[in-house]
Design a protein around this motif. Sequence first.
Motif, short mmCIF file in Angstrom:
data_model
loop_
_atom_site.label_atom_id
_atom_site.label_comp_id
_atom_site.label_asym_id
_atom_site.label_seq_id
_atom_site.Cartn_x
_atom_site.Cartn_y
_atom_site.Cartn_z
N ALA A 38 53.63 39.36 44.48
CA ALA A 38 53.25 39.24 42.95
C ALA A 38 51.73 38.89 42.74
O ALA A 38 51.20 39.42 41.74
N HIS A 39 51.10 38.56 43.68
CA HIS A 39 49.79 38.05 43.64
C HIS A 39 48.66 39.22 44.14
O HIS A 39 47.51 39.23 43.94
N ALA A 40 49.35 40.36 44.24
CA ALA A 40 48.72 41.60 44.56
C ALA A 40 48.20 42.37 43.58
O ALA A 40 48.76 42.35 42.54
N GLN A 57 37.78 31.69 44.63
CA GLN A 57 38.73 31.42 45.68
C GLN A 57 40.28 31.54 45.04
O GLN A 57 40.27 30.98 43.98
N SER A 58 40.94 31.86 45.80
CA SER A 58 42.46 31.85 45.43
C SER A 58 43.22 31.42 46.55
O SER A 58 43.28 31.94 47.64
N ALA A 59 44.41 30.70 46.32
CA ALA A 59 45.31 30.13 47.31
C ALA A 59 46.29 31.40 47.56
O ALA A 59 46.63 31.20 48.55
N ALA A 60 46.30 32.53 46.84
CA ALA A 60 47.04 33.35 47.41
C ALA A 60 46.55 34.41 48.56
O ALA A 60 47.07 35.18 49.07
N GLY A 61 45.21 34.00 48.53
CA GLY A 61 44.74 35.01 49.79
C GLY A 61 44.64 34.38 51.13
O GLY A 61 45.46 33.42 51.44
#
Length: 102
Positions: A38-40, A57-61
Amino acid sequence: MTLEGRVVALAADREHHFSKPSRDQIVLVEGHGVEGDAHAGPFVRTDTSPVASPASQSAAGPSDPSELFATLVKADFEVGSGDLGESITLLAWTLSACRKVA
């Protein structure tokens, strides 16, 4: 330059949730992220390198959360790979380091 480290866990979720379920494998798509996550996508920053881009910054990465996990466990939180929304849990190296080698 030689990089040493390892991938310790993979996670992905088609829907937006705080945590992501573990996966045996994922497909990384250049310029997109983790296929089916979903975060792509082209509008989501997944670069968590504070050196490369501190404001995005993103926790999804990709992340190397071993120190954060240790801190949370010491504070009596139960935290595992994917629990913080990361797709790739790395130990001892980051994907930003790989970019410098390439």
